[in-house]
Design a protein around this motif. Structure first.
Motif, mmCIF file in Angstrom:
data_model
loop_
_atom_site.group_PDB
_atom_site.id
_atom_site.type_symbol
_atom_site.label_atom_id
_atom_site.label_comp_id
_atom_site.label_asym_id
_atom_site.label_seq_id
_atom_site.Cartn_x
_atom_site.Cartn_y
_atom_site.Cartn_z
ATOM 1 N N ARG A 1 -3.946 4.302 -5.469
ATOM 2 C CA ARG A 1 -4.687 4.054 -4.232
ATOM 3 C C ARG A 1 -4.988 2.561 -4.167
ATOM 4 O O ARG A 1 -5.453 1.971 -5.142
ATOM 5 C CB ARG A 1 -5.976 4.864 -4.282
ATOM 6 C CG ARG A 1 -6.885 4.699 -3.099
ATOM 7 C CD ARG A 1 -8.084 5.625 -3.292
ATOM 8 N NE ARG A 1 -9.110 5.344 -2.316
ATOM 9 C CZ ARG A 1 -10.369 5.725 -2.446
ATOM 10 N NH1 ARG A 1 -10.740 6.411 -3.507
ATOM 11 N NH2 ARG A 1 -11.255 5.447 -1.522
ATOM 12 N N VAL A 2 -4.728 1.947 -3.005
ATOM 13 C CA VAL A 2 -4.959 0.512 -2.831
ATOM 14 C C VAL A 2 -6.141 0.296 -1.904
ATOM 15 O O VAL A 2 -6.241 0.937 -0.852
ATOM 16 C CB VAL A 2 -3.715 -0.194 -2.243
ATOM 17 C CG1 VAL A 2 -4.008 -1.660 -1.956
ATOM 18 C CG2 VAL A 2 -2.529 -0.068 -3.180
ATOM 19 N N VAL B 1 -3.930 1.034 5.247
ATOM 20 C CA VAL B 1 -4.596 0.146 4.297
ATOM 21 C C VAL B 1 -6.102 0.411 4.325
ATOM 22 O O VAL B 1 -6.742 0.290 5.359
ATOM 23 C CB VAL B 1 -4.318 -1.339 4.633
ATOM 24 C CG1 VAL B 1 -5.059 -2.254 3.670
ATOM 25 C CG2 VAL B 1 -2.825 -1.626 4.597
ATOM 26 N N ARG C 1 1.113 3.917 -3.069
ATOM 27 C CA ARG C 1 0.769 5.323 -2.827
ATOM 28 C C ARG C 1 1.889 6.222 -3.331
ATOM 29 O O ARG C 1 1.637 7.266 -3.931
ATOM 30 C CB ARG C 1 0.516 5.551 -1.329
ATOM 31 C CG ARG C 1 -0.164 6.879 -1.058
ATOM 32 C CD ARG C 1 -0.477 7.113 0.407
ATOM 33 N NE ARG C 1 -1.378 6.121 0.958
ATOM 34 C CZ ARG C 1 -1.086 5.354 2.012
ATOM 35 N NH1 ARG C 1 0.056 5.449 2.633
ATOM 36 N NH2 ARG C 1 -1.958 4.488 2.456
ATOM 37 N N THR D 1 0.829 -1.202 0.000
ATOM 38 C CA THR D 1 0.000 0.000 0.000
ATOM 39 C C THR D 1 0.863 1.250 0.000
ATOM 40 O O THR D 1 0.605 2.203 -0.743
ATOM 41 C CB THR D 1 -0.940 -0.008 1.227
ATOM 42 O OG1 THR D 1 -1.803 -1.145 1.126
ATOM 43 C CG2 THR D 1 -1.782 1.241 1.287
ATOM 44 N N THR D 2 1.914 1.244 0.817
ATOM 45 C CA THR D 2 2.805 2.405 0.901
ATOM 46 C C THR D 2 3.526 2.640 -0.418
ATOM 47 O O THR D 2 3.580 3.765 -0.918
ATOM 48 C CB THR D 2 3.823 2.220 2.044
ATOM 49 O OG1 THR D 2 3.109 2.019 3.263
ATOM 50 C CG2 THR D 2 4.731 3.430 2.183
#
Length: 136
Positions: free
Chosen positions: A81-82, A105, A76, A72-73
């Motif tokens: 976007r996750v 998250v 981003r 996720t990081t």
């Protein structure tokens, strides 16, 4: 190993959204390969969103949780976007019991809600053979 790349986790593209899913068999090697491939695809294809369906994941451990947070990081940082969708109640309970917070998250109840949150909608395309315009 014979040098051939083993089939990993499938990653599909729907417009500017990548859709993938995790299964129970996520060992360290698979997780690393999955993370590398997904981040490569985000960058190469300019994906703006990623949906990770975990509805088939029956158990979760700190390694898988950390993999999701790191992914996720990185996504981003690459401008995507996750959303993690479909978490089963026992998985959520396990995370709480282990004291693991999926920091950063975003989650959705199911893949459909996740795709909607990412702003994905099916593009309207004329049926094959349909005429463009309204001339009759």
């Amino acid at each position: 190993m014979n040098g051939h790349r083993s089939p990993g986790v499938p990653i599909l593209r729907l417009g500017d959204v990548l859709v993938t899913g995790l299964l129970n068999e996520l060992d360290d090697r698979t997780a690393i390969a999955f993370t590398e491939e997904l981040t490569e695809r985000i960058s190469a294809e300019g994906a703006r969103g990623v949906l990770i369906d975990i509805s088939r994941l029956e158990v979760i451990d700190s390694f898988v949780a950390r993999t999701l947070m790191e992914l996720t990081t990185v996504a981003r940082l690459l401008g995507a976007r996750v959303i993690v969708a479909g978490m089963r109640p026992p998985v959520a309970i396990t995370l709480v019991e282990l004291g693991i917070e999926l920091v950063g998250v975003e989650t959705a109840l199911n893949p459909e809600q996740g795709l909607a949150a990412l702003g994905w909608r099916q593009a309207e395309q004329p049926l094959e053979g349909a005429r463009r315009g309204t001339a009759r």
